[in-house]
Design a protein around this motif. Structure first.
Motif, PDB file in Angstrom:
ATOM      1  N   LYS A 133       0.833  -1.200   0.000  1.00 20.89           N
ATOM      2  CA  LYS A 133       0.000   0.000   0.000  1.00 20.89           C
ATOM      3  C   LYS A 133       0.873   1.257   0.000  1.00 20.89           C
ATOM      4  CE  LYS A 133      -3.936  -2.106   2.297  1.00 20.89           C
ATOM      5  NZ  LYS A 133      -4.713  -2.172   3.541  1.00 20.89           N
ATOM      6  N   ALA A 134       1.933   1.219   0.820  1.00 22.92           N
ATOM      7  CA  ALA A 134       2.830   2.379   0.876  1.00 22.92           C
ATOM      8  C   ALA A 134       3.488   2.610  -0.481  1.00 22.92           C
ATOM      9  CB  ALA A 134       3.878   2.185   1.960  1.00 22.92           C
ATOM     10  N   GLU A 139       3.974   5.726  -5.463  1.00 25.51           N
ATOM     11  CA  GLU A 139       3.897   5.794  -6.930  1.00 25.51           C
ATOM     12  C   GLU A 139       2.867   6.828  -7.380  1.00 25.51           C
ATOM     13  OE1 GLU A 139       3.154   1.842  -8.347  1.00 25.51           O
ATOM     14  OE2 GLU A 139       5.190   1.170  -7.850  1.00 25.51           O
ATOM     15  N   LYS A 140       1.724   6.912  -6.666  1.00 24.92           N
ATOM     16  CA  LYS A 140       0.707   7.907  -6.999  1.00 24.92           C
ATOM     17  C   LYS A 140       1.254   9.321  -6.790  1.00 24.92           C
ATOM     18  CE  LYS A 140      -3.433   5.261  -5.948  1.00 24.92           C
ATOM     19  NZ  LYS A 140      -4.573   5.146  -5.019  1.00 24.92           N
ATOM     20  N   LEU A 141       1.928   9.504  -5.650  1.00 26.51           N
ATOM     21  CA  LEU A 141       2.490  10.825  -5.357  1.00 26.51           C
ATOM     22  C   LEU A 141       3.553  11.216  -6.385  1.00 26.51           C
ATOM     23  CD1 LEU A 141       2.770  10.746  -1.466  1.00 26.51           C
ATOM     24  CD2 LEU A 141       1.175  12.084  -2.841  1.00 26.51           C
ATOM     25  N   GLN A 142       4.362  10.266  -6.787  1.00 30.64           N
ATOM     26  CA  GLN A 142       5.381  10.556  -7.800  1.00 30.64           C
ATOM     27  C   GLN A 142       4.724  10.873  -9.141  1.00 30.64           C
ATOM     28  OE1 GLN A 142       8.025   7.176  -7.796  1.00 30.64           O
ATOM     29  NE2 GLN A 142       9.334   8.050  -6.187  1.00 30.64           N
TER      30      GLN A 142
END
Length: 149
Positions: A133-134, A139-142
Motif C-alpha cells: 500500500k505504501a 507511486e501515486k504521489l510521484q
C-alpha cells in the motif's frame, strides 16, 4: 567269462572318534595342564560375557537398584533366562515411560512453536500489505508530482 560279472563287496563299519564326545562324558578327565588352563580360561571368558550381558540388559531398559539385581538374577542363570527375557521384553520399560513424557513435552513445544510461526506469518503478511500500500501511495504521489512539475 561273462561280460556282466557281478562282484559283491561287504561293507565294514568304520569307527570314527568324535573329538567332542569326551566333553559330554561324565568321566571326563583333563589330559594335560594346557588343556586344563584352556578350559578354565574359556569358562571364565564365557561366564564373564554371559554375566556382563545379563547385567547390562536391565540397565539398558532403565532398571535400577534392587530391580536391576532381580533382573540380573533372572537373566544370569540358564533355567530362568528364557522366562526372564520374555518378561523383560513384554513388560513396560521405565525408559519408554520417560520417552513418552519427553514426547508429550516435545509435542507441546511443537504446538507452541507452530502457533508462534503462524503469528509471525500473519505479521509478515500484514507488513507485506502495508509495504505494498505504501509503495502504491508513493507511486501515486510521484505520478502527481510529475504531472504538476
Amino acid at each position: 567269462m561273462n561280460q556282466f560279472e557281478f562282484v559283491q563287496y561287504e561293507s565294514q563299519p568304520i569307527e570314527v572318534e568324535d573329538p567332542f564326545q569326551r566333553l559330554y562324558d561324565r568321566n571326563f578327565e583333563v589330559q594335560s595342564f594346557h588343556e586344563g588352563i584352556t578350559l578354565v580360561v574359556t569358562l571364565v571368558i564365557v561366564l564373564g560375557l554371559w554375566f556382563s550381558v545379563a547385567w547390562s540388559l536391565p540397565g539398558k531398559v532403565g532398571r535400577k537398584g534392587v530391580a536391576r539385581w532381580m533382573w540380573f538374577g533372572l537373566l544370569a542363570f540358564p533355567y530362568t533366562m528364557f522366562f526372564g527375557l520374555l518378561v523383560l521384553t513384554f513388560s513396560p520399560w521405565p525408559v519408554a515411560r520417560g520417552s513418552k513424557k519427553e514426547t508429550e513435552e516435545l509435542e507441546k513445544e511443537l504446538e507452541s512453536t507452530k502457533k508462534q510461526l503462524e503469528a509471525s506469518q500473519q505479521r509478515v503478511e500484514r507488513y507485506t500489505d502495508y509495504v505494498t500500500k505504501a509503495n502504491s501511495v508513493i507511486e501515486k504521489l510521484q505520478a502527481e508530482r510529475m504531472n504538476h512539475g
